[in-house]
Design a protein around this motif. Sequence first.
Motif, PDB file in Angstrom:
ATOM      1  N   VAL A  51      57.018  63.633  -1.140  1.00  0.00           N
ATOM      2  CA  VAL A  51      58.077  62.203  -1.855  1.00  0.00           C
ATOM      3  C   VAL A  51      57.622  62.721  -3.143  1.00  0.00           C
ATOM      4  CG1 VAL A  51      56.973  60.370  -2.769  1.00  0.00           C
ATOM      5  CG2 VAL A  51      56.301  61.325  -0.110  1.00  0.00           C
ATOM      6  N   LYS A  52      57.256  64.321  -3.719  1.00  0.00           N
ATOM      7  CA  LYS A  52      57.557  64.429  -5.084  1.00  0.00           C
ATOM      8  C   LYS A  52      59.093  64.609  -5.466  1.00  0.00           C
ATOM      9  CE  LYS A  52      53.695  66.927  -6.218  1.00  0.00           C
ATOM     10  NZ  LYS A  52      53.303  67.661  -6.731  1.00  0.00           N
ATOM     11  N   GLU A  53      59.306  65.342  -4.108  1.00  0.00           N
ATOM     12  CA  GLU A  53      61.058  65.838  -4.119  1.00  0.00           C
ATOM     13  C   GLU A  53      61.818  64.053  -4.887  1.00  0.00           C
ATOM     14  OE1 GLU A  53      63.310  68.718  -4.670  1.00  0.00           O
ATOM     15  OE2 GLU A  53      61.175  68.944  -4.798  1.00  0.00           O
ATOM     16  N   ILE A  54      61.653  63.280  -3.283  1.00  0.00           N
ATOM     17  CA  ILE A  54      62.420  62.265  -3.440  1.00  0.00           C
ATOM     18  C   ILE A  54      62.310  61.971  -5.529  1.00  0.00           C
ATOM     19  CG2 ILE A  54      62.943  59.508  -2.709  1.00  0.00           C
ATOM     20  CD1 ILE A  54      61.938  61.576   0.204  1.00  0.00           C
ATOM     21  N   CYS A  55      61.215  61.806  -5.622  1.00  0.00           N
ATOM     22  CA  CYS A  55      61.272  60.958  -6.783  1.00  0.00           C
ATOM     23  C   CYS A  55      61.381  61.652  -7.692  1.00  0.00           C
ATOM     24  CB  CYS A  55      59.661  60.761  -7.159  1.00  0.00           C
ATOM     25  SG  CYS A  55      58.827  59.202  -6.158  1.00  0.00           S
ATOM     26  N   LYS A  56      62.275  63.550  -8.359  1.00  0.00           N
ATOM     27  CA  LYS A  56      62.565  63.556  -8.890  1.00  0.00           C
ATOM     28  C   LYS A  56      64.522  63.262  -8.851  1.00  0.00           C
ATOM     29  CE  LYS A  56      60.303  68.072  -9.423  1.00  0.00           C
ATOM     30  NZ  LYS A  56      59.842  68.829  -8.897  1.00  0.00           N
ATOM     31  N   LEU A  57      64.099  63.384  -7.715  1.00  0.00           N
ATOM     32  CA  LEU A  57      66.002  62.754  -7.253  1.00  0.00           C
ATOM     33  C   LEU A  57      66.650  61.612  -7.746  1.00  0.00           C
ATOM     34  CD1 LEU A  57      66.689  64.761  -3.382  1.00  0.00           C
ATOM     35  CD2 LEU A  57      67.507  65.104  -5.645  1.00  0.00           C
ATOM     36  N   ALA A  62      49.921  58.403  -7.465  1.00  0.00           N
ATOM     37  CA  ALA A  62      49.808  59.774  -8.271  1.00  0.00           C
ATOM     38  C   ALA A  62      50.818  59.705  -8.626  1.00  0.00           C
ATOM     39  CB  ALA A  62      48.480  59.651  -8.603  1.00  0.00           C
ATOM     40  N   ILE A  63      51.408  60.793  -7.842  1.00  0.00           N
ATOM     41  CA  ILE A  63      52.681  61.052  -7.354  1.00  0.00           C
ATOM     42  C   ILE A  63      53.454  60.847  -8.833  1.00  0.00           C
ATOM     43  CG2 ILE A  63      54.155  62.774  -5.622  1.00  0.00           C
ATOM     44  CD1 ILE A  63      52.787  61.607  -3.391  1.00  0.00           C
ATOM     45  N   ALA A  64      54.672  59.671  -8.180  1.00  0.00           N
ATOM     46  CA  ALA A  64      55.174  59.740  -9.425  1.00  0.00           C
ATOM     47  C   ALA A  64      55.052  57.882 -10.088  1.00  0.00           C
ATOM     48  CB  ALA A  64      56.856  59.755  -9.385  1.00  0.00           C
ATOM     49  N   SER A  65      55.559  58.247 -11.287  1.00  0.00           N
ATOM     50  CA  SER A  65      55.151  56.470 -11.677  1.00  0.00           C
ATOM     51  C   SER A  65      56.546  55.435 -10.924  1.00  0.00           C
ATOM     52  CB  SER A  65      55.534  56.243 -12.533  1.00  0.00           C
ATOM     53  OG  SER A  65      57.221  56.725 -13.878  1.00  0.00           O
ATOM     54  N   ASN A  66      57.820  55.794 -10.007  1.00  0.00           N
ATOM     55  CA  ASN A  66      58.437  55.328  -9.568  1.00  0.00           C
ATOM     56  C   ASN A  66      58.543  55.517  -7.835  1.00  0.00           C
ATOM     57  OD1 ASN A  66      59.097  57.401  -9.840  1.00  0.00           O
ATOM     58  ND2 ASN A  66      61.514  57.384  -8.690  1.00  0.00           N
ATOM     59  N   VAL A  67      56.747  55.395  -7.234  1.00  0.00           N
ATOM     60  CA  VAL A  67      56.547  55.220  -6.671  1.00  0.00           C
ATOM     61  C   VAL A  67      56.060  54.527  -6.071  1.00  0.00           C
ATOM     62  CG1 VAL A  67      54.823  56.283  -4.641  1.00  0.00           C
ATOM     63  CG2 VAL A  67      55.273  57.951  -5.874  1.00  0.00           C
ATOM     64  N   ALA A  68      56.107  53.503  -4.752  1.00  0.00           N
ATOM     65  CA  ALA A  68      56.281  52.136  -4.503  1.00  0.00           C
ATOM     66  C   ALA A  68      55.561  52.338  -2.905  1.00  0.00           C
ATOM     67  CB  ALA A  68      57.204  51.018  -3.961  1.00  0.00           C
ATOM     68  N   VAL A  69      53.668  51.675  -3.226  1.00  0.00           N
ATOM     69  CA  VAL A  69      52.829  52.001  -2.058  1.00  0.00           C
ATOM     70  C   VAL A  69      53.443  51.088  -0.887  1.00  0.00           C
ATOM     71  CG1 VAL A  69      50.087  52.358  -1.365  1.00  0.00           C
ATOM     72  CG2 VAL A  69      51.167  52.822  -3.315  1.00  0.00           C
ATOM     73  N   LYS A  70      53.193  52.239   0.157  1.00  0.00           N
ATOM     74  CA  LYS A  70      54.372  50.876   1.237  1.00  0.00           C
ATOM     75  C   LYS A  70      52.609  50.792   2.087  1.00  0.00           C
ATOM     76  CE  LYS A  70      58.028  50.695   3.829  1.00  0.00           C
ATOM     77  NZ  LYS A  70      59.288  51.551   5.006  1.00  0.00           N
ATOM     78  N   VAL A  71      52.896  49.763   2.611  1.00  0.00           N
ATOM     79  CA  VAL A  71      51.181  48.935   3.029  1.00  0.00           C
ATOM     80  C   VAL A  71      52.027  47.778   4.319  1.00  0.00           C
ATOM     81  CG1 VAL A  71      49.148  49.406   0.870  1.00  0.00           C
ATOM     82  CG2 VAL A  71      51.295  46.776   1.700  1.00  0.00           C
ATOM     83  N   PRO A  72      51.201  47.871   5.892  1.00  0.00           N
ATOM     84  CA  PRO A  72      51.496  47.505   6.849  1.00  0.00           C
ATOM     85  C   PRO A  72      50.984  45.743   6.250  1.00  0.00           C
ATOM     86  CG  PRO A  72      49.662  48.384   7.266  1.00  0.00           C
ATOM     87  CD  PRO A  72      49.988  48.995   5.682  1.00  0.00           C
TER      88      PRO A  72
END
Length: 218
Positions: free
Chosen positions: A43-49, A75-85
């Motif tokens: 996830v960290k890597e994707i958020c950089k890309l 907390a990984i990156a500001s562009n993470v969208a947390v996915k919930v069911p």
Amino acid sequence: MKFFIDTADIKEIAALSETGLVDGVTTNPSLVAKAGGDFIATVKEICKLVKGPVSAEVTATDFETMLAEGNKLAAIASNVAVKVPLTPDGLRTCKALSDQGVMVNVTLCFSAAQAILAAKAGAAFISPFIGRLDDVGQNGLELIGEIVQIYGNYTDLKTEVLAASARHPIHVVECAKIGADIVTLPPNVLRMLYKHPLTDKGLEAFLADWQKTGQSIL
Ligand code: E4P
């Protein structure tokens, strides 16, 4: 319409982001398992890309643990969208995270009623699954239309319709006609969008004729 890429394969994401057409990424536990590698590092890597939203899904099913997982992912990156069911605990988590200012993508949506609940819980994105509905003999695109229409009735509503489980270019074109905000595309579906035999044939003829002129632009 925004394009998200539906994969956890970093190489694919890096290659496709070079197209300039990628607005975000969606992952799910199955895609993470398929890609292999450490989830958090991925996830960290994707958020950089990719600068746009990157969906990372919780794997707990109870509110307290989902919330803790959601906060860790956010907390990984500001562009993470947390996915919930789309479950009662998932929507409770959605509300809690959204109230904290975290983007939440509510996934596994198969009905308009569920989409209304997700919007009420403050979801940034609702993910109705087109292909999986088609697979069981229901019309996935009809659901996208219903949700777009319902959300359109409430101008203060900020939840974006993220059409998921797209299987082919017709899903993409129909989602655009309906007015879905986003479609998430498996890499092969994005590549399919470019293709038309008349484009290939036309280019071949242009290049052959150009060669006959003996000229070069550069
Ligand atoms: C994305 O958010 C979804 O998890 C994904 O589009 C599901 O696709 P599938 O139905 O092809 O597994």
